[in-house]
Structure formats: structure tokens, C-alpha cells
Design a protein around this motif. Structure first.
Motif, PDB file in Angstrom:
ATOM      1  N   VAL A   1      48.033  -7.898 -37.695  1.00  0.00           N
ATOM      2  CA  VAL A   1      46.736  -8.581 -37.750  1.00  0.00           C
ATOM      3  C   VAL A   1      46.408  -8.960 -39.190  1.00  0.00           C
ATOM      4  CG1 VAL A   1      44.251  -8.301 -37.374  1.00  0.00           C
ATOM      5  CG2 VAL A   1      45.881  -7.500 -35.645  1.00  0.00           C
ATOM      6  N   SER A   2      46.682  -8.040 -40.125  1.00  0.00           N
ATOM      7  CA  SER A   2      46.393  -8.325 -41.534  1.00  0.00           C
ATOM      8  C   SER A   2      47.249  -9.469 -42.055  1.00  0.00           C
ATOM      9  CB  SER A   2      46.625  -7.066 -42.377  1.00  0.00           C
ATOM     10  OG  SER A   2      45.759  -6.019 -41.973  1.00  0.00           O
ATOM     11  N   THR A   3      48.495  -9.526 -41.614  1.00  0.00           N
ATOM     12  CA  THR A   3      49.379 -10.611 -42.032  1.00  0.00           C
ATOM     13  C   THR A   3      48.869 -11.944 -41.501  1.00  0.00           C
ATOM     14  OG1 THR A   3      51.265  -9.098 -42.044  1.00  0.00           O
ATOM     15  CG2 THR A   3      51.743 -11.460 -41.990  1.00  0.00           C
ATOM     16  N   GLU A   4      48.491 -11.967 -40.237  1.00  0.00           N
ATOM     17  CA  GLU A   4      47.958 -13.204 -39.655  1.00  0.00           C
ATOM     18  C   GLU A   4      46.658 -13.605 -40.334  1.00  0.00           C
ATOM     19  OE1 GLU A   4      47.596 -12.259 -35.558  1.00  0.00           O
ATOM     20  OE2 GLU A   4      49.740 -12.510 -35.109  1.00  0.00           O
TER      21      GLU A   4
ATOM     22  N   GLU B   1      47.684  -5.702 -48.274  1.00  0.00           N
ATOM     23  CA  GLU B   1      48.393  -4.725 -49.109  1.00  0.00           C
ATOM     24  C   GLU B   1      48.106  -3.302 -48.632  1.00  0.00           C
ATOM     25  OE1 GLU B   1      50.600  -5.326 -51.240  1.00  0.00           O
ATOM     26  OE2 GLU B   1      50.393  -7.507 -51.382  1.00  0.00           O
ATOM     27  N   ARG B   2      46.869  -3.041 -48.264  1.00  0.00           N
ATOM     28  CA  ARG B   2      46.526  -1.711 -47.747  1.00  0.00           C
ATOM     29  C   ARG B   2      47.260  -1.443 -46.433  1.00  0.00           C
ATOM     30  NH1 ARG B   2      40.295  -0.354 -46.933  1.00  0.00           N
ATOM     31  NH2 ARG B   2      40.432  -0.537 -49.224  1.00  0.00           N
ATOM     32  N   ALA B   3      47.340  -2.453 -45.591  1.00  0.00           N
ATOM     33  CA  ALA B   3      48.039  -2.289 -44.312  1.00  0.00           C
ATOM     34  C   ALA B   3      49.522  -2.016 -44.526  1.00  0.00           C
ATOM     35  CB  ALA B   3      47.847  -3.525 -43.432  1.00  0.00           C
ATOM     36  N   VAL B   4      50.110  -2.653 -45.548  1.00  0.00           N
ATOM     37  CA  VAL B   4      51.516  -2.404 -45.863  1.00  0.00           C
ATOM     38  C   VAL B   4      51.716  -0.951 -46.258  1.00  0.00           C
ATOM     39  CG1 VAL B   4      53.386  -2.922 -47.491  1.00  0.00           C
ATOM     40  CG2 VAL B   4      52.034  -4.790 -46.484  1.00  0.00           C
ATOM     41  N   ASP B   5      50.836  -0.464 -47.149  1.00  0.00           N
ATOM     42  CA  ASP B   5      50.943   0.937 -47.580  1.00  0.00           C
ATOM     43  C   ASP B   5      50.745   1.891 -46.411  1.00  0.00           C
ATOM     44  OD1 ASP B   5      51.433   0.180 -50.162  1.00  0.00           O
ATOM     45  OD2 ASP B   5      49.352   0.373 -50.825  1.00  0.00           O
ATOM     46  N   GLN B   6      49.752   1.598 -45.571  1.00  0.00           N
ATOM     47  CA  GLN B   6      49.486   2.469 -44.432  1.00  0.00           C
ATOM     48  C   GLN B   6      50.652   2.478 -43.449  1.00  0.00           C
ATOM     49  OE1 GLN B   6      45.792   0.993 -42.908  1.00  0.00           O
ATOM     50  NE2 GLN B   6      44.545   2.046 -44.445  1.00  0.00           N
ATOM     51  N   HIS B   7      51.261   1.333 -43.251  1.00  0.00           N
ATOM     52  CA  HIS B   7      52.404   1.273 -42.337  1.00  0.00           C
ATOM     53  C   HIS B   7      53.585   2.049 -42.886  1.00  0.00           C
ATOM     54  CE1 HIS B   7      55.968  -0.806 -40.480  1.00  0.00           C
ATOM     55  NE2 HIS B   7      55.292  -0.416 -39.419  1.00  0.00           N
ATOM     56  N   ASP B   8      53.821   1.931 -44.192  1.00  0.00           N
ATOM     57  CA  ASP B   8      54.924   2.683 -44.792  1.00  0.00           C
ATOM     58  C   ASP B   8      54.654   4.183 -44.737  1.00  0.00           C
ATOM     59  OD1 ASP B   8      57.497   2.431 -46.432  1.00  0.00           O
ATOM     60  OD2 ASP B   8      56.268   3.723 -47.710  1.00  0.00           O
ATOM     61  N   THR B   9      53.398   4.559 -44.952  1.00  0.00           N
ATOM     62  CA  THR B   9      53.028   5.972 -44.862  1.00  0.00           C
ATOM     63  C   THR B   9      53.251   6.488 -43.443  1.00  0.00           C
ATOM     64  OG1 THR B   9      51.383   5.776 -46.620  1.00  0.00           O
ATOM     65  CG2 THR B   9      51.141   7.624 -45.106  1.00  0.00           C
ATOM     66  N   ALA B  10      52.861   5.681 -42.452  1.00  0.00           N
ATOM     67  CA  ALA B  10      53.062   6.080 -41.057  1.00  0.00           C
ATOM     68  C   ALA B  10      54.540   6.233 -40.740  1.00  0.00           C
ATOM     69  CB  ALA B  10      52.415   5.042 -40.136  1.00  0.00           C
TER      70      ALA B  10
ATOM     71  N   ALA C   1      40.167 -10.990 -50.326  1.00  0.00           N
ATOM     72  CA  ALA C   1      39.855  -9.785 -49.546  1.00  0.00           C
ATOM     73  C   ALA C   1      40.903  -9.558 -48.461  1.00  0.00           C
ATOM     74  CB  ALA C   1      38.456  -9.901 -48.931  1.00  0.00           C
ATOM     75  N   ALA C   2      41.330 -10.656 -47.819  1.00  0.00           N
ATOM     76  CA  ALA C   2      42.364 -10.541 -46.793  1.00  0.00           C
ATOM     77  C   ALA C   2      43.687 -10.086 -47.393  1.00  0.00           C
ATOM     78  CB  ALA C   2      42.545 -11.877 -46.086  1.00  0.00           C
ATOM     79  N   LEU C   3      43.966 -10.543 -48.615  1.00  0.00           N
ATOM     80  CA  LEU C   3      45.189 -10.120 -49.293  1.00  0.00           C
ATOM     81  C   LEU C   3      45.155  -8.632 -49.608  1.00  0.00           C
ATOM     82  CD1 LEU C   3      47.889 -10.961 -50.502  1.00  0.00           C
ATOM     83  CD2 LEU C   3      46.679 -11.523 -52.633  1.00  0.00           C
ATOM     84  N   ARG C   4      43.990  -8.142 -50.061  1.00  0.00           N
ATOM     85  CA  ARG C   4      43.872  -6.699 -50.339  1.00  0.00           C
ATOM     86  C   ARG C   4      44.022  -5.888 -49.055  1.00  0.00           C
ATOM     87  NH1 ARG C   4      39.640  -8.648 -53.577  1.00  0.00           N
ATOM     88  NH2 ARG C   4      38.108  -8.012 -52.007  1.00  0.00           N
ATOM     89  N   GLN C   5      43.433  -6.395 -47.985  1.00  0.00           N
ATOM     90  CA  GLN C   5      43.570  -5.696 -46.704  1.00  0.00           C
ATOM     91  C   GLN C   5      45.029  -5.667 -46.248  1.00  0.00           C
ATOM     92  OE1 GLN C   5      41.431  -3.921 -44.955  1.00  0.00           O
ATOM     93  NE2 GLN C   5      43.042  -3.504 -43.425  1.00  0.00           N
TER      94      GLN C   5
ATOM     95  N   ALA D   1      45.259   5.939 -43.205  1.00  0.00           N
ATOM     96  CA  ALA D   1      45.588   6.135 -44.615  1.00  0.00           C
ATOM     97  C   ALA D   1      45.720   7.603 -44.958  1.00  0.00           C
ATOM     98  CB  ALA D   1      44.505   5.500 -45.496  1.00  0.00           C
ATOM     99  N   GLY D   2      45.068   8.476 -44.203  1.00  0.00           N
ATOM    100  CA  GLY D   2      45.080   9.890 -44.526  1.00  0.00           C
ATOM    101  C   GLY D   2      46.268  10.655 -44.000  1.00  0.00           C
ATOM    102  N   TRP D   3      47.214   9.992 -43.334  1.00  0.00           N
ATOM    103  CA  TRP D   3      48.356  10.712 -42.813  1.00  0.00           C
ATOM    104  C   TRP D   3      49.197  11.327 -43.912  1.00  0.00           C
ATOM    105  CZ3 TRP D   3      49.446   6.026 -39.210  1.00  0.00           C
ATOM    106  CH2 TRP D   3      48.673   6.150 -38.063  1.00  0.00           C
ATOM    107  N   ALA D   4      49.273  10.685 -45.041  1.00  0.00           N
ATOM    108  CA  ALA D   4      50.101  11.172 -46.140  1.00  0.00           C
ATOM    109  C   ALA D   4      49.696  10.413 -47.395  1.00  0.00           C
ATOM    110  CB  ALA D   4      51.585  10.942 -45.827  1.00  0.00           C
ATOM    111  N   PRO D   5      50.206  10.825 -48.564  1.00  0.00           N
ATOM    112  CA  PRO D   5      49.908  10.065 -49.776  1.00  0.00           C
ATOM    113  C   PRO D   5      50.415   8.636 -49.669  1.00  0.00           C
ATOM    114  CG  PRO D   5      50.812  12.223 -50.289  1.00  0.00           C
ATOM    115  CD  PRO D   5      50.954  12.047 -48.823  1.00  0.00           C
ATOM    116  N   LEU D   6      49.920   7.792 -50.520  1.00  0.00           N
ATOM    117  CA  LEU D   6      50.336   6.397 -50.502  1.00  0.00           C
ATOM    118  C   LEU D   6      51.827   6.277 -50.700  1.00  0.00           C
ATOM    119  CD1 LEU D   6      47.503   4.707 -52.570  1.00  0.00           C
ATOM    120  CD2 LEU D   6      47.829   4.662 -50.100  1.00  0.00           C
ATOM    121  N   ALA D   7      52.389   5.252 -50.095  1.00  0.00           N
ATOM    122  CA  ALA D   7      53.835   5.056 -50.140  1.00  0.00           C
ATOM    123  C   ALA D   7      54.315   4.841 -51.560  1.00  0.00           C
ATOM    124  CB  ALA D   7      54.215   3.856 -49.272  1.00  0.00           C
ATOM    125  N   THR D   8      55.517   5.298 -51.788  1.00  0.00           N
ATOM    126  CA  THR D   8      56.120   5.077 -53.094  1.00  0.00           C
ATOM    127  C   THR D   8      56.710   3.685 -53.139  1.00  0.00           C
ATOM    128  OG1 THR D   8      58.159   6.049 -52.266  1.00  0.00           O
ATOM    129  CG2 THR D   8      56.601   7.530 -53.342  1.00  0.00           C
ATOM    130  N   ALA D   9      57.153   3.318 -54.307  1.00  0.00           N
ATOM    131  CA  ALA D   9      57.672   1.962 -54.476  1.00  0.00           C
ATOM    132  C   ALA D   9      58.944   1.760 -53.670  1.00  0.00           C
ATOM    133  CB  ALA D   9      57.928   1.691 -55.959  1.00  0.00           C
TER     134      ALA D   9
END
Length: 492
Positions: free
Chosen positions: A210-213, A254-263, A248-252, A13-21
């Protein structure tokens, strides 16, 4: 192991700011080797290092001709006035003496002339000469005022400089070696950064998978819980427990989506791409040990760019000592000058001149002894820094080697854990549907599987990064692609 997953998530998550829309469009699919080639050609830090190397090479070439004669052309347009005061008394005395001697020799020159007549003649001449010389002033002033345009060629060649020229040339060559080491060091740093971002995006993709599954699995679990609640086989509290886990899995997810876009954005920015790069080289792990640590330590001592750079600095410091010592010695030089316009030359100037000169500074505002002492201390400082760097590199190599082996072993062990976690989830889910297991058992089993899969991907990422650091610290970063090709296992 939970703390490692949490730390890894924070790193991603720290690679860059959160992904934009607005999502980044997909771009080319690149292998690690292709991405590395693009980075080497586009990196600004590498461009700066290459410019520094070219500057050092040009500087070495510039001082390489020291010792050759310096030939210069001079042209002057000038106007001058010269005043000379000449005393005529010596000339008058010389004339008088010459006349007296001549008159005294007349009897012998003219023996046939009667002495009385010669006496009258010599008396008249002597008196006339004396009167004439008496009319002349005792001195005369000559003054000349003129405008001139003159030119000349001058040559100066150093014959002996006390070692200054040699020291300057060798210091410049050491500068080239140091700049080459800086370029290699910049390349190693760029490679490590690419490994972090390239395989970091692959790790983010694995976490997203993994988060999607996990999200889909908990969604199915919730649907089963709702059905069992309607049938009266579980309580509302158990159904709510499943619903909380699903959220909780849904929040995880969403976080994984943002992290992947940031990466994706981070890798695209690193490679100077306007669209997202699709990595085609998966996370990898070599199943066999990488080799003894001593071999990497020996490679580090022989190939590490930092040591080569420090060697160059030490060489420059040694040449600095010689240059400071040269200031205490005399210099010998040859010189020559040729006037191209002799007609325009001043009276006191020669048509040409050449010779040899010696220059020695008797007293200087600079304490030359202290300058030599300072240069020696800098040489000692460079030697100490090099010795310290060798010890530090040995420690870093051992640490990086240990990290590689630790990640490799963890990756292998986690494969067994994943199989066990999958079987446990299957059994718990089956038992829950038959009303023989509580919902918490299914939740724990699914969380355990997600955690094991994430940890295994993280272990592969840690292996890839630790391997890059080990190869860089041992001066073998260019061999990274060889280890990719030799990998027998890859993350699913």
C-alpha cells in the motif's frame, strides 16, 4: 479509524529493532502449516516442556515400584576385641555338689565293700576335691581379638504405611498429567506467537504494498501538479501542497520497508532460520460467523490445558493430605537377614533371622497435626484457583469470540469502503487534471484509499490473531489450520 492504523504501525515496528543496512537473504517459502511444524520441532520452550514431561514420567516410573521388598547386600571388614568375665563359683559349687552326691551313693552302689573302707575312701576323695576346687579362682577373664571379613543379605518389605505409598504414586501420576498439560500449553503459546509473526510479516508486506502504491501515486500526482503549474492552471502553493504529501508518502514507504524487514527477521529468528522465510499463506478471513460462544466455552471447560494442569495440582494437593495423615499412623514391615559367612560371624549374631516389625513415632520435632492442616489448606488453595480459572477462561473466551466477530465484520465492511475510495480517487484525479478540483482533494482521496486498504489488511490480521487466541483459550489450537483451509476470502 486513524488511531487503529497508528497503533498497528507501532505494533509492527515494535517487533524488533530497526533493520540493519544489510538485508536478510530470501529463504524457503513456507505455508503456515509448514512453518508450524518447524516451530514445533525447533522451539526451545517446547523442548523444555518435553524434557519436563519425560522427567515426570520417569519420576512416576521410579515411585511405581514402591512397596516391593528392599534387598541389600552388606560386606564388612573389621577387627574387634571382646572381653568376658566369667564367675567360676557356680561351677565349683555344682562340681562339689555332684561329687558329694556321688560319694553318698557309693554304699548302695558297692554293698560288698565294708563300710569302714568306703568311709576312708569317700573322706579322701571329698577332701581332695575340696582342696582342688579351692585352688581354682573365683572368676576368669576371657579376651579375644580378631580380624574378620563378613557379608550378609538383608530384606525389608513395607506391609502397611498408612497410605503413604499409594499417595506418593498417585501424586507422581498427577505430575505426569500436569506436565502433559504444560506441554500442550507451551504448544498453544508457540502457535499464537507464530500467528503473530507469520501473519505479522504478511501484514507488513501488505502495508509495504500500500505504501509503495501511495508513494508512486503521489509521485504521479506531483508530476501532474508540476505540469499544471507550468501551464498556470494551479498556484505554487497547491504544487507545494502536493510535494509535501509526496514527501510524507515517501517517509511512510521508508518506514514500511524497515517494518517489513524487521518482520522478516522476527519470523526467521522464531523458526531458527538463517534466511528470511517467505510466507505462502496469505491473511485470511472466514466470511461466515465462527459459531456460538457457548460452544467455545464448553470446549474450554473440557480441553483447556490450564484447567488440566490445575486439576493435576489439585490431585497432588489431595495426595499431599493423605501423605501427611500417613505420618500420624504406624507402619508395619517385614524383615529378614541371612549371613553369608557364618564362620566369620560374631558369637552373638544369628545365622539367619526374619520377622515382622511395627514402627510408630511417639514424639516428633514436626507438628504432624499442623502438617495435615497445611496440606488441607494447599488442597483448598488449589480448588479455589481452579474455580477462579474457570471463571477467567469463560471471560477470555467471550472476549476472544467477540474480537473474532468484530474483525470479521470490519473486514467485510471495509471492502465496500475500498471500492468507494478507489472510485473517489479516480474522479478527483481526473477533475484535478482538468483544473476542476484542488490538489487537496486528490491528496485526501489517495490518503483515504491507503487508509482503507491498510485497515482492511489490519482487520484480517486482527481476525487471524483473535482466532488463534480463541482456539487456544478453548483448547482447540490444533484446529487453526482447518480454519485456514475453510477460508473463502483472503486479502488481495
Amino acid at each position: 479509524m486513524r488511531w487503529r492504523l497508528a497503533a498497528l504501525s507501532l505494533a509492527v515496528a515494535g517487533w524488533a529493532p530497526l533493520a540493519t543496512a544489510q538485508a536478510l537473504p530470501d529463504g524457503p517459502a513456507l505455508s503456515f502449516t509448514e512453518a508450524h511444524e518447524r516451530l514445533m520441532s525447533r522451539s526451545d520452550s517446547l523442548s523444555a516442556a518435553r524434557a519436563g514431561l519425560r522427567a515426570s514420567q520417569d519420576q512416576a516410573a521410579a515411585v511405581g515400584t514402591l512397596g516391593r521388598p528392599i534387598i541389600s547386600f552388606d560386606a564388612q571388614a573389621l577387627r574387634y576385641q571382646k572381653t568376658i568375665d566369667l564367675s567360676l563359683d557356680p561351677a565349683k559349687a555344682l562340681v562339689q555338689s555332684s561329687v558329694d552326691g556321688f560319694l553318698a551313693s557309693l554304699p548302695s552302689r558297692l554293698p560288698s565293700v565294708p563300710p569302714a573302707i568306703l568311709g576312708q575312701v569317700t573322706g579322701v576323695v571329698d577332701q581332695g576335691m575340696s582342696d582342688a576346687l579351692a585352688q581354682l579362682p573365683g572368676s576368669v577373664r576371657l579376651q579375644q581379638e580378631e580380624s574378620l571379613v563378613r557379608s550378609s543379605l538383608t530384606a525389608v518389605a513395607p506391609l502397611y504405611t498408612g497410605g503413604l505409598i499409594t499417595a506418593t504414586k498417585r501424586a507422581a501420576q498427577a505430575g505426569v498429567v500436569g506436565a502433559e498439560a504444560e506441554l500442550a500449553q507451551a504448544g498453544d503459546e508457540a502457535t499464537i506467537k507464530l500467528v503473530q509473526t507469520y501473519f505479522g510479516q504478511q501484514l507488513a508486506a501488505q502495508i509495504l504494498k500500500v505504501s509503495t502504491e501511495s508513494r508512486d501515486g503521489f509521485e504521479r500526482h506531483l508530476q501532474d501538479a508540476l505540469k499544471l503549474e507550468r501551464e498556470g492552471m494551479i498556484s505554487k502553493a497547491q504544487r507545494l501542497q502536493v510535494e509535501v504529501a509526496r514527501n510524507a508518502a515517501l517517509r511512510q514507504y521508508e518506514r514500511a520497508v524497515d517494518q517489513h524487514d524487521t518482520a522478516r527477521r522476527t519470523l526467521a529468528a522464531l523458526l531458527r532460520e538463517t534466511s528470511a522465510v517467505r510466507p505462502s499463506t496469505p491473511l485470511f478471513v472466514n466470511p461466515t460467523p465462527i459459531g456460538p460462544a457457548d460452544a467455545f466455552i464448553q470446549a474450554a471447560m473440557a480441553n483447556q490445558p490450564l484447567l488440566k494442569r490445575l486439576d493435576a495440582l489439585q490431585d497432588q494437593a489431595a495426595q499431599g493430605v493423605k501423605a501427611a495423615q500417613a505420618a500420624q499412623k504406624p507402619t508395619v514391615y517385614g524383615f529378614a537377614k541371612y549371613s553369608l559367612d557364618r564362620d566369620q560371624a560374631l558369637l552373638i549374631e544369628p545365622d539367619w533371622i526374619f520377622g515382622v516389625g511395627v514402627h510408630y513415632t511417639l514424639l516428633s520435632g514436626l507438628d504432624r497435626g499442623k502438617a495435615v492442616s497445611a496440606a488441607r489448606e494447599r488442597a483448598s488453595q488449589a480448588a479455589s484457583a481452579q474455580a477462579e480459572a474457570r471463571v477467567a477462561l469463560q471471560t477470555l473466551t467471550l472476549r476472544a469470540h467477540g474480537n473474532v466477530e468484530t474483525a470479521r465484520r470490519q473486514y467485510g465492511l471495509l471492502a465496500v469502503n475500498i471500492e468507494a475510495a478507489r472510485e473517489n480517487l479516480r474522479l478527483q484525479d481526473l477533475a484535478f487534471r482538468e483544473g476542476e478540483a484542488p490538489s487537496s482533494a486528490v491528496i485526501d482521496a489517495r490518503v483515504a484509499l491507503s487508509l482503507a486498504e491498510t485497515q482492511r489488511a489490519a482487520a484480517a490480521y486482527e481476525y487471524d490473531l483473535a482466532l488463534a487466541e480463541l482456539l487456544a483459550v478453548s483448547g482447540q489450537a490444533t484446529k487453526y489450520a482447518d480454519y485456514i483451509r475453510g477460508a473463502e476470502q483472503e486479502t488481495p
